[in-house]
Structures are given as structure tokens and as C-alpha cells.
Design an enzyme around this catalytic site. Sequence first.
Site, PDB file in Angstrom:
ATOM      1  N   TYR A  57       0.845  -1.194   0.000  1.00  0.00           N
ATOM      2  CA  TYR A  57       0.000   0.000   0.000  1.00  0.00           C
ATOM      3  C   TYR A  57       0.882   1.246   0.000  1.00  0.00           C
ATOM      4  CZ  TYR A  57      -3.576  -3.338   1.652  1.00  0.00           C
ATOM      5  OH  TYR A  57      -4.415  -4.420   1.807  1.00  0.00           O
ATOM      6  N   ARG A 228     -10.560   0.664  -8.441  1.00  0.00           N
ATOM      7  CA  ARG A 228     -11.807  -0.052  -8.697  1.00  0.00           C
ATOM      8  C   ARG A 228     -12.043  -0.228 -10.195  1.00  0.00           C
ATOM      9  NH1 ARG A 228     -14.524   3.833  -4.281  1.00  0.00           N
ATOM     10  NH2 ARG A 228     -13.109   5.202  -5.419  1.00  0.00           N
TER      11      ARG A 228
END
Length: 319
Positions: A57, A228
Amino acid sequence: MQTRKLGNSDLNPSIVGFGAWAAGRTGWGDVDDNETEAAIRQAFDLGITFYDTAPIYGHGYSEELLGRVLKPIREHIILATKTGLVWNEQGQWSINVTKASIIREAEESLKRLNTDYIDLYQVNWPDPTGKTPIEETFEALNQLVADGKIRYIGVSNFSVQQLVAAQAVSTIVSLQQPYNLFQRDVEHASLPYAKQQNIGFIPYSPLAQGLLAGKFNYLTRLPKTDVRAQLNPLYSEKQFIKNLVIIETFTGIARSLGKPINEVAINWLLYRKEVSTVITGVRTPKQIKENAGATKWSLSREDYEQISRLFETDSSYVI
């Protein structure tokens, strides 16, 4: 806040956890560090004790931020991070679960997290090539436990077959997989196995990366840089419209309960007692406060079953 025991460990995480993917500042639009830090502090004030991150991340940035903010309250929280996803100088990532890589990653995570130990160390993804023997991977983790650098071992995105193989080498206390009203494949094998084996189940993407938070409408167009749009089939153009139709009905059910849909979606997951904690992705104090609201009430069995029936569609999506 209510806690639940994590499998056969002595960890008792809050039933809603803090997911720190967005804290890495990559793939989630504009993320403000001050907002993220305030959200972490807000989470602790609300009784949230479980904080989940990974080196991938933001190429270590999420871990650094958590390590900085959580240092003063380290003994009061559960830190969970992962291993196995590495990157090169160009930022390209790959899976590496060799012993040498895991030991190196653990040392780097300890430094970034500003801690002497990691409570839950999870293998992020299994090796798809099978080149690294599973014994090598989990013997490395056993060594880290013996050295006091990690307390417990968990896995993420493992099938039941892969989990069984890991259990032959190590004591596995948790399984983390995507699980939400749209993505329910885990109900066929992973959840029943976790319950049978007393392994804590940790859903991630509980709000389907925003769909179940009521964030989107028929005019929504995600930028191509958004994770996404890149990775999640729930957001493919055709499927996205179908999902919004279901969300409209779901919103009506939530309204009849007098609750926002994000709380209902999280509460639906918590209805199952094999779920130890639900990782909710957070960027702002407002978001974590909204998600924590799901812990203050419980669905009735009738409402749980009604909602389950609404979403009984093809749930073969994988993030």
C-alpha cells in the site's frame, strides 16, 4: 466497542477494524495525510483496536503513516500487516514468498511500523506458480514467531486447499478474503472451514469498495487511475448498472430499518459469529464514525435473511 476472539489466538480485535490501503495514497484519488491521521485517532477514540495494512500500500507509505500515528498507543492496539507482495525500482509488483524475502520484508515492516513486534502477520497472496514450496514460506513465518518478531500467522486470499497445506506447517489463526453482499463465494467453502477449524475470518472490501456505502449513482464515472476501475469487476460498465439497481432496493430496506446502508451491510457480515472483525477502508474521520455505527445494533434473523435473498445472485467476483 464489542470485541471477538480471533481464531485460536489470544487476540481480541474490535469487531470493526481500520483498513489502511488508502493511507498509501495510491489508486484512491486525492488522499490527505492530515485527514487519514485524524481518522486513525478518531478510530481509536471510538474503540477500534484492529489496524490492517500491507507494505504494497503505497510502497511502504501506509505502514509508515500508521507507525507514526499509532506509536503512542501501540500497547493498546492490534497491528496487522502482510508479506509476499514486493516491488522493483519501477514500481512493478510481484509475488515473492521465499524465506529470504519474507524475513527481509518483516524487518522492513517492523521499522516502518515503528514497533518491535507485529501482532498478526499475513501472507498476502499464495504463490500462483507453486515454485516456492509452501513449507519454505511457513517455516520462515514460524522462525519469525520464535524470534518474537511476529505473534501470530494469518493468510489472505488463500483457498481452503492452500489453507490446509499451510496448516500442516504452521498454526494459522486467521483467513482474510473479500466478502460482502455482492461477493459471497466464501460462504461455500472458506467460511464453513474457518468455523470448523476455529480460524478467525476477516472480511475485506465489506462495502464493495464504496458500492454498499451509497456513494455512487448512474452518472458515476471512475477515473482510469482508480483501483476499482482497474481491478474490480463489480465496477465494469455493464455490471455496475445492474448493481445499482439492486442497491436501490437495498436502500429501501435500510430505510425501513432506520439505518444507513453502510451500517446495514457491515451488520449483515457481523451476523455471522465466525467473522472476527470487519476491515473497513477509511480515508476520513467521518467514514470511520459512520462505519463504527454498525456496532451499536444488530439485525434480526428475519431482516438478515431478507437481505441475503436480495443479493442471491452470481457472486463469483474476485478483487
